[in-house]
Write an enzyme that holds these catalytic residues in place. Structure first.
Site, PDB file in Angstrom:
ATOM      1  N   HIS A   1     178.512  17.429  50.665  1.00  0.00           N
ATOM      2  CA  HIS A   1     179.755  16.766  50.248  1.00  0.00           C
ATOM      3  C   HIS A   1     179.934  16.792  48.728  1.00  0.00           C
ATOM      4  O   HIS A   1     181.025  16.508  48.245  1.00  0.00           O
ATOM      5  CB  HIS A   1     179.906  15.362  50.857  1.00  0.00           C
ATOM      6  CG  HIS A   1     179.055  14.272  50.273  1.00  0.00           C
ATOM      7  ND1 HIS A   1     177.822  13.921  50.769  1.00  0.00           N
ATOM      8  CD2 HIS A   1     179.277  13.418  49.253  1.00  0.00           C
ATOM      9  CE1 HIS A   1     177.333  12.908  50.084  1.00  0.00           C
ATOM     10  NE2 HIS A   1     178.199  12.577  49.147  1.00  0.00           N
TER      11      HIS A   1
ATOM     12  N   ASP B   1     173.370  17.629  55.147  1.00  0.00           N
ATOM     13  CA  ASP B   1     174.273  17.411  54.007  1.00  0.00           C
ATOM     14  C   ASP B   1     173.700  18.046  52.728  1.00  0.00           C
ATOM     15  O   ASP B   1     173.293  17.347  51.806  1.00  0.00           O
ATOM     16  CB  ASP B   1     174.500  15.901  53.830  1.00  0.00           C
ATOM     17  CG  ASP B   1     175.748  15.610  53.027  1.00  0.00           C
ATOM     18  OD1 ASP B   1     176.196  16.499  52.293  1.00  0.00           O
ATOM     19  OD2 ASP B   1     176.277  14.487  53.123  1.00  0.00           O
TER      20      ASP B   1
ATOM     21  N   SER C   1     174.392  10.552  45.581  1.00  0.00           N
ATOM     22  CA  SER C   1     174.567  11.641  46.531  1.00  0.00           C
ATOM     23  C   SER C   1     173.918  12.889  45.957  1.00  0.00           C
ATOM     24  O   SER C   1     174.209  13.271  44.818  1.00  0.00           O
ATOM     25  CB  SER C   1     176.051  11.914  46.759  1.00  0.00           C
ATOM     26  OG  SER C   1     176.590  10.885  47.527  1.00  0.00           O
TER      27      SER C   1
END
Ligand code: ASP
Length: 681
Positions: free
Chosen positions: A84, A208, A612
C-alpha cells in the site's frame, strides 16, 4: 504565551527511569530503554541501534515516499516497503496492456527495473538535540541558522522537530535519494488480499509488500535519475531471519510513525469521537461508494483510482474503528479514571481543566467544518486540479510544467466518476449541515453544482489547453465553477483553522505542560513523545490480543486461511486459480516447522500510520516481518495503547519471500537478501 521549554531533558533521558510502557522511543535516547529492552530479549547495544558516527540499524531504515517507512535488505540497495506504500508507483507504471496491478511485476535484471518518477527515499544521517539553541518552532532565526549550517550547501535536507509538543527540539539531517526503481510488485490479489473487508482487521493474510531499489551516483551519494546510476551500497542492511516467530518473542518496529495524540484529556477525546469523527466517516463513505461503482465497472478506472480510493478508504475505516474501539475498550472512561488520579495534583488539575475547556461546541464545530471542507477538496481530483491551475497561472509558471500536470490528470481521471464523487460529497455536506460551509456548497443542488464543476475547461484537455493559451487565461481559470468551489472550500478550511488558531496554540502548550508535569509527578516512569514522523523504535512481543473473541485471539495466520477466505466468494478475497494452486501446495524453505506457510502475525508493539512498511525485528535486529497495520479491536492506540487489545500486524517475512520466489519467479532476487536461519530463542 508560556512555553514549557525549561530543563526538560529528563523527559527523554531519565537516568533512573525503569518503567517504560508502550511508546515510540527516540533512537537518539534509546539508552534509557536498553535495560528494559534487554530484559525483554534485545541483544543489541544502544550504539548498534543508533550511532551517528558508525553504521547502525538506523542506516537501514528510511522514509519511503511521503508517508511510509522502507528498509534496506541487501548490500545492493534493495528496499522493502508495503504494497500500500508502493502501489501509487506501481499504478502509474501500469496500463491496461501491462497491468502490473493484476499480474504483478518482477524485474528479470537490473536493467529491467522501472524508474519511479517523483518517488524519493530519505536516509537519516543524524539526529541532534538542539533544545538549548531553539526555544520553540517560532524561533525561526535560530532554526534558520542551524539548518543552513547543517544543510552543507544543499547536500542534506534538515528539519527541526519538536518532541513533547515543544519541551524539546531535535534536528534531523537527511540525505534524499531520488532515483528509485521498482523491482517486484506482487499481483494485487495477494498485495491487497482482503481489500477493504480486511483492512484494519485481524486475522489477516495480506502480502502487503513491494520491493524497490535505491540508485545512487558513482560516489554512492544521492543523484537525479540517470541510466548511469548504480545500485546504492548502504552503510547497513538488514539480515533476514527465516527461522520463524513464536508467541512471547521479543520484537521491535523501527520506522517513522506519523502522528499520535496521547496527551489529550478524556473529555477531549469524547468530544472528538462524538462531534467530529462520525461526519468525517460519512463523507468519506459517500466518496467511496461512487468510486467502488466506477472501479468495478471499468478496469482503467480501477487502475487509475486504486491509490486514491485506498487512501480515502484507509482513513475512513480507521476513524470508524476509532469510534468503535473507544466505545468497546471504554477508552474515555479508563482515561478519565487514570486522569482523576493525576488531577489530585493541583497543578495538573489546572492544566487538564484548561484542556477540557478548549473542546467547546464552537471549537469542535470549527474542527468539523474544517475537516469536511478539506476532505471534500482532497476527495475530488477535479477540485485539486482547478486549485493547482489557478495557483500556477497566477504565478506565470513554465507552460510545459502546467501542461504535464494537465496531461497526467486527463490521462488518469474519468470525468463521470469525478462528477459523481463531487455530487455525492456535496450532498453529504448538505445532509450533515455543518456550520460555516461556503454558500455555493449549501445553496446549490449537488448534482447541478457537480455538473457545472466538471463540464468546463476541467473536463477536456483541449478546452483546458485552449484556455491556458488565451491571453485571458487567468480570468478563464478563475471564473470556472470548479475553481470557485475549490477556492471556497480552501478558504473555509483556512478560516476554520484560523478560528481555532489560538485555542490550538494553547492546546499545544497544555499538552507540553501535561507531559512535563507527568514527568514530575511520576519520576520513575519514562514517557514517550507523540509520534511526529521522525524515526522511532517501539518494542513489545509477538503476542495475540486478549479480546475474548476466539477467532481474533491468536498470534499468526497461515495460507490455509487465504483459501478459506477465498471460498466465501467475497470479491475482496478473489484469487487467480494459479495463485490458489501455489498457496495450497509446496512451500519449500519458506514453510514453518509445522509445515504450514505462515502469512501474518501480531505483536504488542505501538505503531501508527507512517510505520507502514517498517521492519519488524527480532532481538538481534534481524528482519522477521513487515509491519503494515493494526487490529480493529485496539485501533484507538493513537490516543491510548491498550495492552490487552492494541496490536500491530506484520506480514511474516517468509510469506514475502515465498511470494517473491514462487509467485513472482524471483529466485534471482531472493538470493540478494542476506538470509539467516538461526533460532531467535
Ligand atoms: N495500515 C496503517 C496505515 O496505513 C498503518 C497503521 O496505522 O498501523 O495507516
Amino acid at each position: 504565551m508560556k512555553r514549557f521549554t525549561t530543563t526538560v531533558t529528563s523527559l527523554l533521558i531519565a537516568a533512573t527511569a525503569t518503567l517504560a510502557g508502550p511508546g515510540m522511543w527516540v533512537p537518539l535516547f534509546i539508552d534509557s530503554n536498553i535495560e528494559d529492552m534487554t530484559a525483554e530479549g534485545l541483544t543489541l547495544t544502544a550504539e548498534q541501534i543508533y550511532d551517528a558516527n558508525s553504521s547502525s540499524l538506523k542506516d537501514a531504515i528510511m522514509i519511503f515516499g511521503g508517508g511510509c517507512t522502507g528498509e534496506v535488505v541487501s548490500d545492493g540497495g534493495l528496499i522493502l516497503t508495503n504494497y500500500h506504500c508502493g502501489v501509487a508507483a506501481v499504478s502509474s507504471l501500469s496500463s491496461p496492456e501491462t497491468d502490473y496491478m493484476a499480474h504483478g511485476f518482477t524485474a528479470r535484471t537490473e536493467a529491467d527495473e522501472l524508474p519511479c518518477d517523483g518517488l524519493e527515499v530519505r536516509h537519516l544521517v543524524r539526529m541532534e538535540d538542539v533544545s538549548d539553541r531553539v526555544k520553540s518552532l517560532d524561533d525561526t532565526a535560530s532554526i534558520n541558522a542551524l539548518t543552513l549550517a547543517a544543510e552543507e550547501n544543499g547536500k542534506y535536507e534538515v528539519m527541526v522537530e519538536e518532541m513533547f509538543h515543544g519541551n524539546q527540539h531535535i534536528m534531523m539531517v537527511y540525505e534524499v535519494f531520488k532515483d528509485i526503481r521498482l523491482v517486484v510488485a506482487p499481483p494485487q490479489d495477494l498485495g491487497r488480499f482482503g481489500g477493504e473487508t480486511d483492512n484494519w482487521v485481524w486475522p489477516r493474510h495480506t502480502a502487503d509488500f513491494t520491493l524497490f531499489r535505491i540508485y545512487a551516483g558513482a560516489d554512492n551519494k544521492p543523484a537525479e535519475y540517470s541510466p548511469a546510476n548504480k545500485p546504492y551500497r548502504p552503510a547497513k542492511h538488514l539480515k533476514t531471519n527465516i527461522n520463524g516467530v513464536h508467541e512471547g518473542d521479543f520484537a521491535m518496529v523501527m520506522g517513522f510513525p506519523g502522528s499520535t495524540d496521547q496527551y489529550l484529556t478524556a473529555a477531549a477525546i469524547d468530544a472528538l469521537r462524538t462531534k467530529v469523527w462520525p461526519s468525517v466517516v460519512s463523507l468519506r463513505q459517500a466518496e467511496m461508494s461512487v468510486l467502488e461503482k466506477h472501479m468495478a465497472a471499468n478496469r482503467k478506472t480501477a487502475i487509475d483510482y486504486a491509490s486514491h480510493y485506498s487512501s480515502i478508504a484507509n482513513g475512513k475505516k480507521r476513524t470508524a474503528g476509532e469510534i468503535d474501539c473507544t466505545a468497546r475498550a471504554k477508552t474515555v472512561e479508563t482515561m478519565r479514571s487514570q486522569q482523576a488520579a493525576f488531577r489530585k495534583d493541583a497543578r495538573m488539575d489546572t492544566i487538564l481543566a484548561q484542556m477540557d475547556n478548549i473542546f467547546s461546541p464552537e471549537y469542535t464545530g470549527n474542527e468539523l467544518t474544517m475537516r469536511l471542507a478539506r476532505d471534500t477538496w482532497s476527495g475530488s481530483r477535479t477540485l485539486r486540479l482547478a486549485f493547482t491551475m489557478s495557483r500556477l497561472v497566477q504565478k506565470a509558471t513554465d507552460k510545459s510544467a502546467i501542461d504535464s500536470i494537465a496531461t497526467y490528470f486527463f490521462a488518469h481521471s474519468d470525468i463521470k466518476t469525478e462528477r459523481e464523487i463531487l455530487a455525492a460529497s456535496i450532498g453529504e455536506l448538505q445532509r450533515i449541515g455543518a456550520q460555516g460551509l461556503p454558500s455555493i456548497v449549501v445553496k446549490t443542488s449537488p448534482k447541478k453544482l457537480a455538473k457545472r464543476a466538471t463540464s468546463g475547461i476541467f473536463s477536456d484537455i483541449n478546452k483546458l489547453r485552449k484556455a491556458l493559451a488565451s491571453p485571458n487565461a487567468k480570468e478563464l481559470v478563475e471564473s470556472e465553477t470548479a475553481t470557485v468551489l475549490a477556492n471556497a472550500l480552501i478558504d473555509t478550511w483556512r478560516a476554520k483553522a484560523a478560528a481555532n488558531d489560538s485555542a490550538n496554540a494553547l492546546l499545544h502548550d497544555l499538552k507540553a505542560a501535561y507531559a512535563y508535569r507527568l514527568s514530575e509527578i511520576r519520576p520513575d516512569s519514562l514517557l514517550a513523545p507523540d509520534a511526529n514522523f521522525t524515526m522511532r523504535i517501539a518494542y513489545g512481543r509477538v503476542e495475540a490480543p486478549r479480546t475474548g473473541i476466539e477467532n481474533v485471539d491468536r498470534y499468526y495466520t497461515t495460507a490455509k486461511g487465504i483459501i478459506a477466505k477465498n471460498a466465501t466468494g467475497n470479491p475482496d478475497f478473489a484469487l487467480a486459480d494459479s495463485l490458489k494452486t501455489m498457496l495450497g501446495g509446496d512451500y519449500g524453505r519458506w514453510a514453518d516447522a509445522d509445515g504450514e506457510l505462515h502469512t501474518c502475525f501480531v505483536g504488542s508493539i505501538h505503531t501508527t500510520g507512517g510505520n507502514s512498511g517498517s521492519p519488524t525485528l527480532n532481538g538481534r535486529g534481524e528482519l522477521i516481518g513487515l509491519n503494515f497495520d493494526r487490529i480493529w479491536n485496539g485501533i484507538a492506540s493513537d490516543y491510548r495503547f491498550d495492552n490487552e487489545r492494541s496490536r500491530n500486524i506484520s506480514v511474516d517475512i517468509r510469506y514475502v519471500l515465498f511470494v517473491i520466489d514462487k509467485v513472482c519467479h524471483g529466485g534471482h532476487i531472493v538470493s540478494q537478501f542476506d538470509i539467516v536461519n538461526t533460532p531467535t530463542r
